[in-house]
Write an enzyme that holds these catalytic residues in place. Structure first.
Site, PDB file in Angstrom:
ATOM      1  N   GLN A  46      -5.052 -11.621  16.171  1.00 20.45           N
ATOM      2  CA  GLN A  46      -4.358 -10.324  16.029  1.00 20.45           C
ATOM      3  C   GLN A  46      -4.558  -9.413  17.249  1.00 20.45           C
ATOM      4  O   GLN A  46      -4.804  -8.217  17.098  1.00 20.45           O
ATOM      5  CB  GLN A  46      -4.858  -9.597  14.784  1.00 20.45           C
ATOM      6  CG  GLN A  46      -4.376 -10.213  13.468  1.00 20.45           C
ATOM      7  CD  GLN A  46      -4.477  -9.236  12.312  1.00 20.45           C
ATOM      8  OE1 GLN A  46      -5.533  -8.638  12.081  1.00 20.45           O
ATOM      9  NE2 GLN A  46      -3.378  -9.041  11.600  1.00 20.45           N
TER      10      GLN A  46
ATOM     11  N   ALA B 224       3.936   2.395   7.641  1.00 22.42           N
ATOM     12  CA  ALA B 224       4.726   1.190   7.945  1.00 22.42           C
ATOM     13  C   ALA B 224       4.001   0.321   8.964  1.00 22.42           C
ATOM     14  O   ALA B 224       3.541   0.817   9.987  1.00 22.42           O
ATOM     15  CB  ALA B 224       6.099   1.592   8.487  1.00 22.42           C
TER      16      ALA B 224
ATOM     17  N   ILE C 206       0.842  -1.199   0.000  1.00 19.42           N
ATOM     18  CA  ILE C 206       0.000   0.000   0.000  1.00 19.42           C
ATOM     19  C   ILE C 206       0.877   1.249   0.000  1.00 19.42           C
ATOM     20  O   ILE C 206       0.570   2.233  -0.677  1.00 19.42           O
ATOM     21  CB  ILE C 206      -0.933  -0.007   1.238  1.00 19.42           C
ATOM     22  CG1 ILE C 206      -1.987  -1.118   1.115  1.00 19.42           C
ATOM     23  CG2 ILE C 206      -1.623   1.344   1.411  1.00 19.42           C
ATOM     24  CD1 ILE C 206      -2.850  -1.306   2.371  1.00 19.42           C
TER      25      ILE C 206
ATOM     26  N   GLN D 164      -9.715  -8.810  15.458  1.00 17.40           N
ATOM     27  CA  GLN D 164      -9.548  -9.970  14.563  1.00 17.40           C
ATOM     28  C   GLN D 164      -8.916 -11.124  15.347  1.00 17.40           C
ATOM     29  O   GLN D 164      -7.883 -10.925  16.003  1.00 17.40           O
ATOM     30  CB  GLN D 164      -8.660  -9.600  13.372  1.00 17.40           C
ATOM     31  CG  GLN D 164      -8.206 -10.768  12.505  1.00 17.40           C
ATOM     32  CD  GLN D 164      -9.360 -11.551  11.906  1.00 17.40           C
ATOM     33  OE1 GLN D 164     -10.350 -10.975  11.447  1.00 17.40           O
ATOM     34  NE2 GLN D 164      -9.275 -12.879  11.934  1.00 17.40           N
TER      35      GLN D 164
ATOM     36  N   TYR E 109      -1.935  -6.667  16.818  1.00 17.11           N
ATOM     37  CA  TYR E 109      -2.187  -5.776  15.664  1.00 17.11           C
ATOM     38  C   TYR E 109      -3.454  -4.952  15.887  1.00 17.11           C
ATOM     39  O   TYR E 109      -3.481  -3.744  15.634  1.00 17.11           O
ATOM     40  CB  TYR E 109      -2.312  -6.659  14.418  1.00 17.11           C
ATOM     41  CG  TYR E 109      -2.398  -5.957  13.091  1.00 17.11           C
ATOM     42  CD1 TYR E 109      -1.242  -5.615  12.385  1.00 17.11           C
ATOM     43  CD2 TYR E 109      -3.626  -5.681  12.507  1.00 17.11           C
ATOM     44  CE1 TYR E 109      -1.329  -5.004  11.131  1.00 17.11           C
ATOM     45  CE2 TYR E 109      -3.723  -5.073  11.262  1.00 17.11           C
ATOM     46  CZ  TYR E 109      -2.564  -4.739  10.586  1.00 17.11           C
ATOM     47  OH  TYR E 109      -2.659  -4.134   9.349  1.00 17.11           O
TER      48      TYR E 109
HETATM   49  N1  CAA Z   1     -12.724 -17.274  14.576  1.00 21.26           N
HETATM   50  C1  CAA Z   1     -12.894 -18.321  15.449  1.00 21.26           C
HETATM   51  N2  CAA Z   1     -12.024 -19.339  15.522  1.00 21.26           N
HETATM   52  C2  CAA Z   1     -10.960 -19.324  14.697  1.00 21.26           C
HETATM   53  C3  CAA Z   1     -10.739 -18.293  13.767  1.00 21.26           C
HETATM   54  C4  CAA Z   1     -11.684 -17.245  13.731  1.00 21.26           C
HETATM   55  N3  CAA Z   1     -11.549 -16.214  12.883  1.00 21.26           N
HETATM   56  N4  CAA Z   1      -9.591 -18.542  13.104  1.00 21.26           N
HETATM   57  C5  CAA Z   1      -9.105 -19.707  13.590  1.00 21.26           C
HETATM   58  N5  CAA Z   1      -9.937 -20.189  14.541  1.00 21.26           N
HETATM   59  C6  CAA Z   1      -9.809 -21.403  15.326  1.00 21.26           C
HETATM   60  C7  CAA Z   1      -9.550 -22.622  14.452  1.00 21.26           C
HETATM   61  O1  CAA Z   1     -10.770 -23.102  13.933  1.00 21.26           O
HETATM   62  C8  CAA Z   1      -8.929 -23.596  15.457  1.00 21.26           C
HETATM   63  O2  CAA Z   1      -9.911 -24.153  16.242  1.00 21.26           O
HETATM   64  P1  CAA Z   1      -9.770 -25.663  16.795  1.00 21.26           P
HETATM   65  O3  CAA Z   1      -8.494 -25.691  17.580  1.00 21.26           O
HETATM   66  O4  CAA Z   1     -10.998 -25.873  17.597  1.00 21.26           O
HETATM   67  O5  CAA Z   1      -9.694 -26.521  15.539  1.00 21.26           O
HETATM   68  C9  CAA Z   1      -8.131 -22.674  16.369  1.00 21.26           C
HETATM   69  O6  CAA Z   1      -8.653 -21.337  16.150  1.00 21.26           O
HETATM   70  C10 CAA Z   1      -6.645 -22.655  16.071  1.00 21.26           C
HETATM   71  O7  CAA Z   1      -6.500 -22.428  14.699  1.00 21.26           O
HETATM   72  P2  CAA Z   1      -5.159 -22.797  13.967  1.00 21.26           P
HETATM   73  O8  CAA Z   1      -4.740 -24.190  14.291  1.00 21.26           O
HETATM   74  O9  CAA Z   1      -5.273 -22.399  12.535  1.00 21.26           O
HETATM   75  O10 CAA Z   1      -4.092 -21.874  14.745  1.00 21.26           O
HETATM   76  P3  CAA Z   1      -2.761 -21.349  14.176  1.00 21.26           P
HETATM   77  O11 CAA Z   1      -1.918 -21.008  15.340  1.00 21.26           O
HETATM   78  O12 CAA Z   1      -2.184 -22.261  13.184  1.00 21.26           O
HETATM   79  O13 CAA Z   1      -3.160 -19.996  13.335  1.00 21.26           O
HETATM   80  C11 CAA Z   1      -4.021 -17.820  12.965  1.00 21.26           C
HETATM   81  C12 CAA Z   1      -4.115 -19.114  13.797  1.00 21.26           C
HETATM   82  C13 CAA Z   1      -2.558 -17.352  12.856  1.00 21.26           C
HETATM   83  C14 CAA Z   1      -4.801 -16.762  13.706  1.00 21.26           C
HETATM   84  C15 CAA Z   1      -4.576 -18.095  11.548  1.00 21.26           C
HETATM   85  O14 CAA Z   1      -5.903 -18.569  11.687  1.00 21.26           O
HETATM   86  C16 CAA Z   1      -4.610 -16.837  10.703  1.00 21.26           C
HETATM   87  O15 CAA Z   1      -3.638 -16.477  10.077  1.00 21.26           O
HETATM   88  N6  CAA Z   1      -5.766 -16.139  10.659  1.00 21.26           N
HETATM   89  C17 CAA Z   1      -5.912 -14.908   9.891  1.00 21.26           C
HETATM   90  C18 CAA Z   1      -5.666 -13.714  10.758  1.00 21.26           C
HETATM   91  C19 CAA Z   1      -5.856 -12.486   9.945  1.00 21.26           C
HETATM   92  O16 CAA Z   1      -6.934 -12.194   9.431  1.00 21.26           O
HETATM   93  N7  CAA Z   1      -4.784 -11.723   9.802  1.00 21.26           N
HETATM   94  C20 CAA Z   1      -4.850 -10.547   8.982  1.00 21.26           C
HETATM   95  C21 CAA Z   1      -3.556 -10.413   8.241  1.00 21.26           C
HETATM   96  S1  CAA Z   1      -3.619  -9.145   6.988  1.00 21.26           S
HETATM   97  C22 CAA Z   1      -3.648  -7.737   7.846  1.00 21.26           C
HETATM   98  O17 CAA Z   1      -3.477  -7.674   9.015  1.00 21.26           O
HETATM   99  C23 CAA Z   1      -3.900  -6.491   7.031  1.00 21.26           C
HETATM  100  C24 CAA Z   1      -5.074  -5.784   7.515  1.00 21.26           C
HETATM  101  O18 CAA Z   1      -4.932  -4.745   8.145  1.00 21.26           O
HETATM  102  C25 CAA Z   1      -6.429  -6.289   7.199  1.00 21.26           C
END
Ligand code: CAA
Length: 240
Positions: A144, A83, A14, A141, A147
């Site tokens: 996060q 950043a 961005i 989120q 974040y």
């Molecule tokens: N809501 C509810 N439960 C959730 C969930 C959600 N959104 N996401 C994951 N879970 C649950 C999973 O279903 C899992 O449940 P069980 O243990 O019962 O199966 C549990 O959480 C653990 O999930 P993972 O095994 O996948 O855990 P992990 O440690 O491997 O990863 C995470 C978790 C890192 C949060 C991964 O789900 C992820 O990357 N999520 C996306 C987060 C996101 O949106 N980040 C934004 C990045 S971009 C950005 O930040 C730019 C911006 O400004 C928009």
């Protein structure tokens, strides 16, 4: 009217789109970056926009980096705090280092940059500051806590500072992107990303240029009556 602008994290994602949009609007742009020399060089080769390397999380580095920009280009009238980093993890797995890295860059970095241009803007009775927050600072989120806390903090910071800058001709605003097609979003596991896109009413990720145009408007002379605002650009995913 052309002004000197700093865009932090301005050589990629961005930030790169913002740097280009401000240049196209006639401003002289300095793009800062934290570590990726190769991307910075490619960006300068492509755009002619100069890059400056320093860590926004380090107050003294910001002070000397801004001094270097001002020496080369003149007083900074526009600051874009773009950043940002992610260190996503569910809270029970989040380490103190993951917390600290994100707060240092995404929140303290905004203090460090803004504090080092603020006195000059007050003295000259003009300034435009735009900080890039996030939909996830507004709605929270999963994964996060760090974040979301930092990005929500950026909005509170902006609302406070808008009141302090108003009488000095300084506007302070936030642009709050939703999920935009950048490396940061592409780093989210594909399955999770598909679920996210399904929640966006317009049915797609945003484009970096769509955020850059918001910023270009807020720094323009036309936007002089807008301060303390949060301009959301998230495809309808979160309505605040
Ligand atoms: N809501 C509810 N439960 C959730 C969930 C959600 N959104 N996401 C994951 N879970 C649950 C999973 O279903 C899992 O449940 P069980 O243990 O019962 O199966 C549990 O959480 C653990 O999930 P993972 O095994 O996948 O855990 P992990 O440690 O491997 O990863 C995470 C978790 C890192 C949060 C991964 O789900 C992820 O990357 N999520 C996306 C987060 C996101 O949106 N980040 C934004 C990045 S971009 C950005 O930040 C730019 C911006 O400004 C928009």
């Amino acid at each position: 009217m052309g002004r000197v602008a700093i865009v932090t994290g301005g050589s990629r994602g961005i930030g790169a789109s913002i740097s280009k949009a401000l240049k196209a609007a006639g401003h002289e742009v300095a793009a800062t970056y934290g570590g990726n020399d190769e991307a910075a060089k490619a960006f300068t080769d492509e755009t002619g926009i100069r890059t400056f390397k320093f860590d926004v999380g380090d107050y003294d580095a910001c002070k000397s980096g801004i001094a270097e920009v001002e020496e080369a280009m003149g007083p900074v009238e526009i600051l874009i705090n773009n950043a940002g980093i992610t260190r996503d993890a569910p809270f029970h797995k989040m380490t103190p280092d993951q917390w600290k890295a994100v707060i240092d860059t995404n929140l303290t970095g905004v203090f460090n940059m803004t504090h080092n241009v603020w006195t000059g803007m007050r003295d000259r009775s003009f300034g435009r500051i735009v900080t890039i927050s996030s939909i996830n600072g507004q709605k929270g989120q999963f994964g996060q806590a760090n974040y979301s806390a930092a990005k929500a903090g950026d909005i509170g910071f902006t609302k406070a500072l808008a009141q302090e800058g108003a009488k000095k001709g300084i506007t302070v605003n936030v642009v709050s992107p939703g999920y935009i097609a950048t490396d940061m979003v592409m780093a989210v596991p594909e399955k999770v990303r598909e679920q996210i896109v399904a929640q966006i009413p317009v049915g797609r990720l945003g484009e970096p240029d769509e955020i850059a145009r918001c910023v270009a408007f807020l720094v323009s002379d036309d936007a002089g009556f807008i301060t303390g605002a949060t301009l959301s650009a998230n495809g309808g995913q979160y309505l605040s």
